[in-house]
Design an enzyme around this catalytic site. Structure first.
Site, PDB file in Angstrom:
ATOM      1  N   ASP A   8       0.837  -1.205   0.000  1.00  0.00           N
ATOM      2  CA  ASP A   8       0.000   0.000   0.000  1.00  0.00           C
ATOM      3  C   ASP A   8       0.873   1.257   0.000  1.00  0.00           C
ATOM      4  O   ASP A   8       1.968   1.246   0.569  1.00  0.00           O
ATOM      5  CB  ASP A   8      -0.907  -0.024   1.245  1.00  0.00           C
ATOM      6  N   ARG A  21      -0.740   9.306 -10.032  1.00  0.00           N
ATOM      7  CA  ARG A  21      -0.765   8.084  -9.211  1.00  0.00           C
ATOM      8  C   ARG A  21      -0.160   6.885  -9.931  1.00  0.00           C
ATOM      9  O   ARG A  21       0.479   6.024  -9.319  1.00  0.00           O
ATOM     10  CB  ARG A  21      -2.212   7.750  -8.804  1.00  0.00           C
ATOM     11  N   HIS A  25       2.451   3.447  -9.081  1.00  0.00           N
ATOM     12  CA  HIS A  25       2.322   2.005  -9.345  1.00  0.00           C
ATOM     13  C   HIS A  25       3.542   1.492 -10.119  1.00  0.00           C
ATOM     14  O   HIS A  25       4.025   0.394  -9.902  1.00  0.00           O
ATOM     15  CB  HIS A  25       1.032   1.720 -10.119  1.00  0.00           C
ATOM     16  N   THR A  54     -10.570  -7.196  -4.840  1.00  0.00           N
ATOM     17  CA  THR A  54     -11.939  -7.181  -5.401  1.00  0.00           C
ATOM     18  C   THR A  54     -12.548  -5.784  -5.278  1.00  0.00           C
ATOM     19  O   THR A  54     -13.451  -5.441  -6.032  1.00  0.00           O
ATOM     20  CB  THR A  54     -12.833  -8.207  -4.668  1.00  0.00           C
ATOM     21  N   LEU A 119      11.066 -20.719  -5.053  1.00  0.00           N
ATOM     22  CA  LEU A 119      10.122 -19.788  -4.417  1.00  0.00           C
ATOM     23  C   LEU A 119       8.765 -19.891  -5.103  1.00  0.00           C
ATOM     24  O   LEU A 119       8.682 -19.861  -6.333  1.00  0.00           O
ATOM     25  CB  LEU A 119      10.648 -18.342  -4.564  1.00  0.00           C
ATOM     26  N   SER A 185      -7.797  -5.413   5.497  1.00  0.00           N
ATOM     27  CA  SER A 185      -8.492  -5.082   4.244  1.00  0.00           C
ATOM     28  C   SER A 185      -8.790  -6.307   3.376  1.00  0.00           C
ATOM     29  O   SER A 185      -8.458  -6.332   2.188  1.00  0.00           O
ATOM     30  CB  SER A 185      -7.673  -4.059   3.432  1.00  0.00           C
TER      31      SER A 185
HETATM   32  C1  FPP Z   1      -1.957   0.268  -3.301  1.00  0.00           C
HETATM   33  O1  FPP Z   1      -1.490   1.581  -3.359  1.00  0.00           O
HETATM   34  C2  FPP Z   1      -1.427  -0.509  -4.385  1.00  0.00           C
HETATM   35  C3  FPP Z   1      -2.172  -1.057  -5.383  1.00  0.00           C
HETATM   36  C4  FPP Z   1      -3.637  -0.959  -5.466  1.00  0.00           C
HETATM   37  C5  FPP Z   1      -1.526  -1.777  -6.481  1.00  0.00           C
HETATM   38  C6  FPP Z   1      -0.350  -2.615  -6.149  1.00  0.00           C
HETATM   39  C7  FPP Z   1       0.365  -2.834  -7.380  1.00  0.00           C
HETATM   40  C8  FPP Z   1       1.676  -2.772  -7.565  1.00  0.00           C
HETATM   41  C9  FPP Z   1       2.662  -2.584  -6.472  1.00  0.00           C
HETATM   42  C10 FPP Z   1       2.157  -2.866  -8.945  1.00  0.00           C
HETATM   43  C11 FPP Z   1       2.861  -4.071  -9.396  1.00  0.00           C
HETATM   44  C12 FPP Z   1       2.480  -5.393  -9.053  1.00  0.00           C
HETATM   45  C13 FPP Z   1       2.941  -6.491  -9.698  1.00  0.00           C
HETATM   46  C14 FPP Z   1       2.572  -7.809  -9.165  1.00  0.00           C
HETATM   47  C15 FPP Z   1       3.772  -6.446 -10.915  1.00  0.00           C
HETATM   48  P1  FPP Z   1      -2.530   2.765  -3.407  1.00  0.00           P
HETATM   49  O2  FPP Z   1      -2.701   3.204  -4.810  1.00  0.00           O
HETATM   50  O3  FPP Z   1      -3.799   2.356  -2.712  1.00  0.00           O
HETATM   51  O4  FPP Z   1      -1.797   3.864  -2.597  1.00  0.00           O
HETATM   52  P2  FPP Z   1      -2.460   4.992  -1.691  1.00  0.00           P
HETATM   53  O5  FPP Z   1      -3.072   4.302  -0.524  1.00  0.00           O
HETATM   54  O6  FPP Z   1      -1.296   5.839  -1.332  1.00  0.00           O
HETATM   55  O7  FPP Z   1      -3.455   5.715  -2.557  1.00  0.00           O
END
Ligand code: FPP
Length: 209
Positions: A8, A21, A25, A54, A119, A185
């Site tokens: 997160d 944003r 990612h 989800t 792994l 969560s």
């Molecule tokens: C939460 O941060 C993160 C996500 C919803 C996406 C997680 C995805 C990645 C780390 C990308 C790559 C994954 C793989 C498996 C290649 P957020 O956007 O909710 O952050 P915030 O709480 O600061 O808004």
């Protein structure tokens, strides 16, 4: 040793630097790469990463598309390298709401890497703990209807085997959540029963060394 991570804080990481944003990612993917490498080099046998929940379908359409482009790109580019490193990639979560292109990539990566014995990397995509429990229950009901399972066979062990994580892998010993929130969560609700939980204020893209 099984470690599971709620990654997160990508959005806030990007906002802090005045970036969109999706750049958060993108930086999150780099942290994933480092994390997988570190896990493979340490005494970790199973690593589970929560990539898309989800509930994440409620996000703006462009952000969802950007996330799936990143997943697709990562697994397409890294599949061979992951195979070489002995990483077996599996996906946990629903399969009925994903695009054909994403499903194809998932299938290809799972098949290509299935001999990996260093792994096990579980990726949660369209994953929710409650949803998994409901799907598992339905799979068991189906087994009973088809007379493959006796109702009296259903116990905690059998239930576990029918969850997405199933096939004789350990439950998470440690669950880590980055980004400051202190809650699960909807992550691995069945499997978290005895896991140690570690919350870190570090935003996921910074969760590197
Ligand atoms: C939460 O941060 C993160 C996500 C919803 C996406 C997680 C995805 C990645 C780390 C990308 C790559 C994954 C793989 C498996 C290649 P957020 O956007 O909710 O952050 P915030 O709480 O600061 O808004």
């Amino acid at each position: 040793m099984h470690i599971a991570i709620i990654m997160d804080g990508n959005g806030r990481w990007a906002e802090k630097q005045g970036l969109p944003r999706t750049m958060g990612h993108r930086a999150g993917v780099l942290a994933v790469e480092e994390c997988v490498r570190a896990a493979a080099n340490l005494n970790v046998t199973d690593l589970t990463l929560y990539a898309f929940s989800t509930e994440n379908w409620k996000r703006p359409r462009p952000e969802i598309s950007a996330l799936f482009r990143l997943f697709n790109g990562y697994f397409k580019n890294k599949a061979l390298e992951l195979k070489k490193e002995g990483v077996f990639v599996r996906f946990i979560g629903r399969r009925d709401r994903l695009s054909k292109a994403v499903l194809k990539t998932m299938y290809e990566v799972e098949t290509l890497t299935q001999s990996g014995d260093r792994l096990i990397l579980n990726i949660g995509i369209d994953y929710g703990g409650r949803d998994e429990i409901v799907r598992t229950t339905n799979k068991l009901i189906d087994g009973v209807i088809r007379r493959k399972i006796l109702p009296s066979d259903i116990d905690e062990d059998l239930f576990f085997k029918y969850t997405d994580l199933g096939f004789n892998r350990p439950n998470p010993d440690l669950i880590i959540r980055t980004g400051g929130d202190r809650r699960l969560s909807n992550f691995m609700l069945w499997h978290a029963a005895y896991s140690e939980i570690e919350f870190s204020d570090t935003l996921w893209p910074d969760f590197t060394h």
